[in-house]
Design a protein around this motif. Structure first.
Motif, PDB file in Angstrom:
ATOM      1  N   THR A   1       0.707  -2.667 -19.107  1.00  0.00           N
ATOM      2  CA  THR A   1       0.013  -4.106 -19.406  1.00  0.00           C
ATOM      3  C   THR A   1       0.857  -4.710 -18.124  1.00  0.00           C
ATOM      4  OG1 THR A   1      -0.328  -3.758 -21.559  1.00  0.00           O
ATOM      5  CG2 THR A   1      -0.103  -5.988 -20.618  1.00  0.00           C
ATOM      6  N   GLY A   2       2.149  -4.650 -17.979  1.00  0.00           N
ATOM      7  CA  GLY A   2       2.914  -5.545 -17.061  1.00  0.00           C
ATOM      8  C   GLY A   2       2.391  -4.997 -15.542  1.00  0.00           C
ATOM      9  N   LEU A   3       2.213  -3.579 -15.146  1.00  0.00           N
ATOM     10  CA  LEU A   3       1.467  -3.121 -14.077  1.00  0.00           C
ATOM     11  C   LEU A   3       0.138  -3.915 -13.780  1.00  0.00           C
ATOM     12  CD1 LEU A   3       2.313  -1.000 -11.735  1.00  0.00           C
ATOM     13  CD2 LEU A   3       1.207   0.549 -13.146  1.00  0.00           C
ATOM     14  N   LEU A   4      -0.714  -3.645 -14.691  1.00  0.00           N
ATOM     15  CA  LEU A   4      -1.795  -4.308 -14.427  1.00  0.00           C
ATOM     16  C   LEU A   4      -1.828  -5.787 -14.129  1.00  0.00           C
ATOM     17  CD1 LEU A   4      -3.887  -2.376 -17.270  1.00  0.00           C
ATOM     18  CD2 LEU A   4      -3.848  -2.125 -14.753  1.00  0.00           C
ATOM     19  N   LYS A   5      -0.915  -6.441 -14.761  1.00  0.00           N
ATOM     20  CA  LYS A   5      -0.919  -7.825 -14.398  1.00  0.00           C
ATOM     21  C   LYS A   5      -0.237  -8.169 -13.051  1.00  0.00           C
ATOM     22  CE  LYS A   5      -0.596  -9.758 -19.159  1.00  0.00           C
ATOM     23  NZ  LYS A   5       0.205 -10.227 -19.963  1.00  0.00           N
ATOM     24  N   ARG A   6       0.671  -7.456 -12.778  1.00  0.00           N
ATOM     25  CA  ARG A   6       1.334  -7.435 -11.598  1.00  0.00           C
ATOM     26  C   ARG A   6       0.364  -7.439 -10.372  1.00  0.00           C
ATOM     27  NH1 ARG A   6       6.144  -3.342  -9.239  1.00  0.00           N
ATOM     28  NH2 ARG A   6       6.219  -4.087  -7.222  1.00  0.00           N
ATOM     29  N   TYR A   7      -0.631  -6.569 -10.460  1.00  0.00           N
ATOM     30  CA  TYR A   7      -1.784  -6.214  -9.483  1.00  0.00           C
ATOM     31  C   TYR A   7      -2.892  -7.096  -9.813  1.00  0.00           C
ATOM     32  CZ  TYR A   7       1.529  -2.661  -7.843  1.00  0.00           C
ATOM     33  OH  TYR A   7       2.563  -1.961  -7.323  1.00  0.00           O
ATOM     34  N   ASP A   8      -2.961  -8.079 -10.793  1.00  0.00           N
ATOM     35  CA  ASP A   8      -4.050  -8.676 -11.056  1.00  0.00           C
ATOM     36  C   ASP A   8      -5.345  -7.933 -11.320  1.00  0.00           C
ATOM     37  OD1 ASP A   8      -5.271 -11.356 -11.383  1.00  0.00           O
ATOM     38  OD2 ASP A   8      -6.056 -11.598  -9.685  1.00  0.00           O
ATOM     39  N   LEU A   9      -5.077  -7.055 -12.124  1.00  0.00           N
ATOM     40  CA  LEU A   9      -6.138  -6.013 -12.527  1.00  0.00           C
ATOM     41  C   LEU A   9      -6.443  -6.356 -14.218  1.00  0.00           C
ATOM     42  CD1 LEU A   9      -4.959  -2.728 -10.872  1.00  0.00           C
ATOM     43  CD2 LEU A   9      -6.899  -4.281  -9.963  1.00  0.00           C
ATOM     44  N   ASP A  10      -7.563  -5.908 -14.474  1.00  0.00           N
ATOM     45  CA  ASP A  10      -7.808  -6.361 -16.005  1.00  0.00           C
ATOM     46  C   ASP A  10      -8.737  -4.833 -16.317  1.00  0.00           C
ATOM     47  OD1 ASP A  10     -10.686  -6.540 -15.164  1.00  0.00           O
ATOM     48  OD2 ASP A  10     -10.407  -8.884 -15.435  1.00  0.00           O
ATOM     49  N   ARG A  11      -9.378  -4.994 -17.508  1.00  0.00           N
ATOM     50  CA  ARG A  11     -10.036  -4.020 -18.155  1.00  0.00           C
ATOM     51  C   ARG A  11     -11.238  -3.498 -17.311  1.00  0.00           C
ATOM     52  NH1 ARG A  11      -9.036  -3.126 -23.858  1.00  0.00           N
ATOM     53  NH2 ARG A  11      -7.509  -4.310 -24.654  1.00  0.00           N
ATOM     54  N   GLU A  12     -11.708  -4.654 -16.644  1.00  0.00           N
ATOM     55  CA  GLU A  12     -13.086  -4.042 -15.783  1.00  0.00           C
ATOM     56  C   GLU A  12     -12.619  -3.285 -14.316  1.00  0.00           C
ATOM     57  OE1 GLU A  12     -15.576  -7.297 -15.595  1.00  0.00           O
ATOM     58  OE2 GLU A  12     -15.336  -7.986 -17.570  1.00  0.00           O
ATOM     59  N   ASP A  13     -11.556  -3.404 -14.148  1.00  0.00           N
ATOM     60  CA  ASP A  13     -11.110  -2.546 -13.044  1.00  0.00           C
ATOM     61  C   ASP A  13     -10.905  -1.040 -13.328  1.00  0.00           C
ATOM     62  OD1 ASP A  13     -10.785  -4.757 -10.906  1.00  0.00           O
ATOM     63  OD2 ASP A  13      -9.118  -5.728 -12.384  1.00  0.00           O
ATOM     64  N   SER A  14     -11.141  -0.564 -12.368  1.00  0.00           N
ATOM     65  CA  SER A  14     -10.950   1.053 -12.654  1.00  0.00           C
ATOM     66  C   SER A  14      -9.604   1.829 -12.313  1.00  0.00           C
ATOM     67  CB  SER A  14     -11.950   1.783 -11.741  1.00  0.00           C
ATOM     68  OG  SER A  14     -11.598   1.824 -10.420  1.00  0.00           O
ATOM     69  N   ILE A  15      -9.348   2.985 -12.781  1.00  0.00           N
ATOM     70  CA  ILE A  15      -7.950   3.443 -12.331  1.00  0.00           C
ATOM     71  C   ILE A  15      -7.866   3.607 -10.715  1.00  0.00           C
ATOM     72  CG2 ILE A  15      -6.826   5.765 -12.425  1.00  0.00           C
ATOM     73  CD1 ILE A  15      -7.885   6.075 -15.226  1.00  0.00           C
ATOM     74  N   ASP A  16      -9.085   3.775  -9.955  1.00  0.00           N
ATOM     75  CA  ASP A  16      -9.311   3.854  -8.525  1.00  0.00           C
ATOM     76  C   ASP A  16      -8.572   2.671  -8.129  1.00  0.00           C
ATOM     77  OD1 ASP A  16     -10.123   6.413  -8.533  1.00  0.00           O
ATOM     78  OD2 ASP A  16     -12.016   5.964  -8.267  1.00  0.00           O
ATOM     79  N   ASP A  17      -9.064   1.567  -8.588  1.00  0.00           N
ATOM     80  CA  ASP A  17      -8.451   0.243  -8.548  1.00  0.00           C
ATOM     81  C   ASP A  17      -6.996   0.018  -8.472  1.00  0.00           C
ATOM     82  OD1 ASP A  17     -11.032  -0.638  -7.708  1.00  0.00           O
ATOM     83  OD2 ASP A  17     -11.199  -1.609  -9.702  1.00  0.00           O
ATOM     84  N   LEU A  18      -6.483   0.479  -9.423  1.00  0.00           N
ATOM     85  CA  LEU A  18      -5.074   0.721  -9.779  1.00  0.00           C
ATOM     86  C   LEU A  18      -4.149   1.279  -8.761  1.00  0.00           C
ATOM     87  CD1 LEU A  18      -2.373   0.019 -11.485  1.00  0.00           C
ATOM     88  CD2 LEU A  18      -3.051   1.976 -13.019  1.00  0.00           C
ATOM     89  N   ILE A  19      -4.727   2.604  -8.537  1.00  0.00           N
ATOM     90  CA  ILE A  19      -4.005   3.651  -7.326  1.00  0.00           C
ATOM     91  C   ILE A  19      -4.238   2.848  -6.027  1.00  0.00           C
ATOM     92  CG2 ILE A  19      -4.498   5.701  -6.278  1.00  0.00           C
ATOM     93  CD1 ILE A  19      -5.349   6.783  -9.032  1.00  0.00           C
ATOM     94  N   GLU A  20      -5.364   2.274  -5.874  1.00  0.00           N
ATOM     95  CA  GLU A  20      -5.548   1.621  -4.347  1.00  0.00           C
ATOM     96  C   GLU A  20      -4.373   0.448  -4.330  1.00  0.00           C
ATOM     97  OE1 GLU A  20      -8.588  -0.983  -2.110  1.00  0.00           O
ATOM     98  OE2 GLU A  20      -9.521   0.440  -3.308  1.00  0.00           O
ATOM     99  N   ALA A  21      -4.326  -0.121  -5.302  1.00  0.00           N
ATOM    100  CA  ALA A  21      -3.458  -1.527  -5.377  1.00  0.00           C
ATOM    101  C   ALA A  21      -2.151  -0.998  -5.062  1.00  0.00           C
ATOM    102  CB  ALA A  21      -3.467  -2.349  -6.415  1.00  0.00           C
ATOM    103  N   VAL A  22      -1.657   0.088  -5.866  1.00  0.00           N
ATOM    104  CA  VAL A  22      -0.221   0.620  -5.748  1.00  0.00           C
ATOM    105  C   VAL A  22      -0.050   1.254  -4.424  1.00  0.00           C
ATOM    106  CG1 VAL A  22       1.281   2.345  -6.597  1.00  0.00           C
ATOM    107  CG2 VAL A  22      -0.076   0.951  -8.271  1.00  0.00           C
TER     108      VAL A  22
END
Length: 192
Positions: free
Chosen positions: A160-181
């Protein structure tokens, strides 16, 4: 009235000269060891005093010889027992004393704390600083965890902290998370 620097009598008594302080020049004083003397209360020293002086000298010489030849040896078991006793006496819930070899050097680190996370974090940071050779601690720890065969379970709040750090929520995909990181790592690499 004379001053304290005079060689005469003052309020504190007679000032002794260097000759008067030299005990060895007196007939009733014999040196038995460096800085140790036998003082006879009357006249010159007797044969009994001379014998006592000789015995004292032999004991002192024997003791110094024994100390030189028979230096106490401290074993690994002694050190471990001392460390265990030391940590038992510490007024904290958690503690460790670590000694480690890093390349050609040896380093020690000790922490005592009532906070289990602080203790563990201190150990991890100390270790990462020594093996990282200038690499940031966060990267060293990430590499060590990624390369180890230990599976780590992360608490949900970490994600949850990681998602908030990258301004991501439930509607974002795992690809969005990987891209942000990945974008952050690319920025960090370009800043170096």
């Amino acid at each position: 009235m004379p001053s304290d620097s005079d060689d005469s009598v003052s309020d504190r008594g007679k000032v002794l000269t260097e000759e008067e302080l030299d005990l060895t020049r007196h007939d009733n004083v014999d040196e038995i060891d460096d800085g140790r003397y036998v003082v006879s209360t009357g006249g010159s020293t007797s044969d009994d005093a001379a014998e006592a002086r000789d015995e004292e000298r032999e004991i002192a010489e024997s003791a110094s010889t024994d100390t030189d030849d028979d230096e106490p040896s401290i074993t690994e078991t002694d050190v471990n027992a001392w460390l265990e006793d030391h940590l038992r006496e510490v007024d904290a819930q958690y503690g460790f004393h670590a000694t480690a070899k890093f390349d050609d050097g040896v380093s020690r680190h000790q922490v005592v704390s009532n906070d289990v996370v602080t203790s563990f974090e201190s150990l991890m940071i100390w270790y990462a600083q020594h093996v990282g050779r200038g690499t940031p601690v966060e990267e060293v720890l990430g590499i060590l965890l990624a390369e180890s065969s230990v599976s780590v379970r992360y608490p949900v709040r970490t994600l949850t902290g990681l998602l908030k750090r990258y301004d991501l929520d439930r509607e974002d995909s795992i690809d969005d998370l990987i891209e942000a990181v990945s974008d952050e790592q690319a920025v960090a690499l370009s800043e170096d």
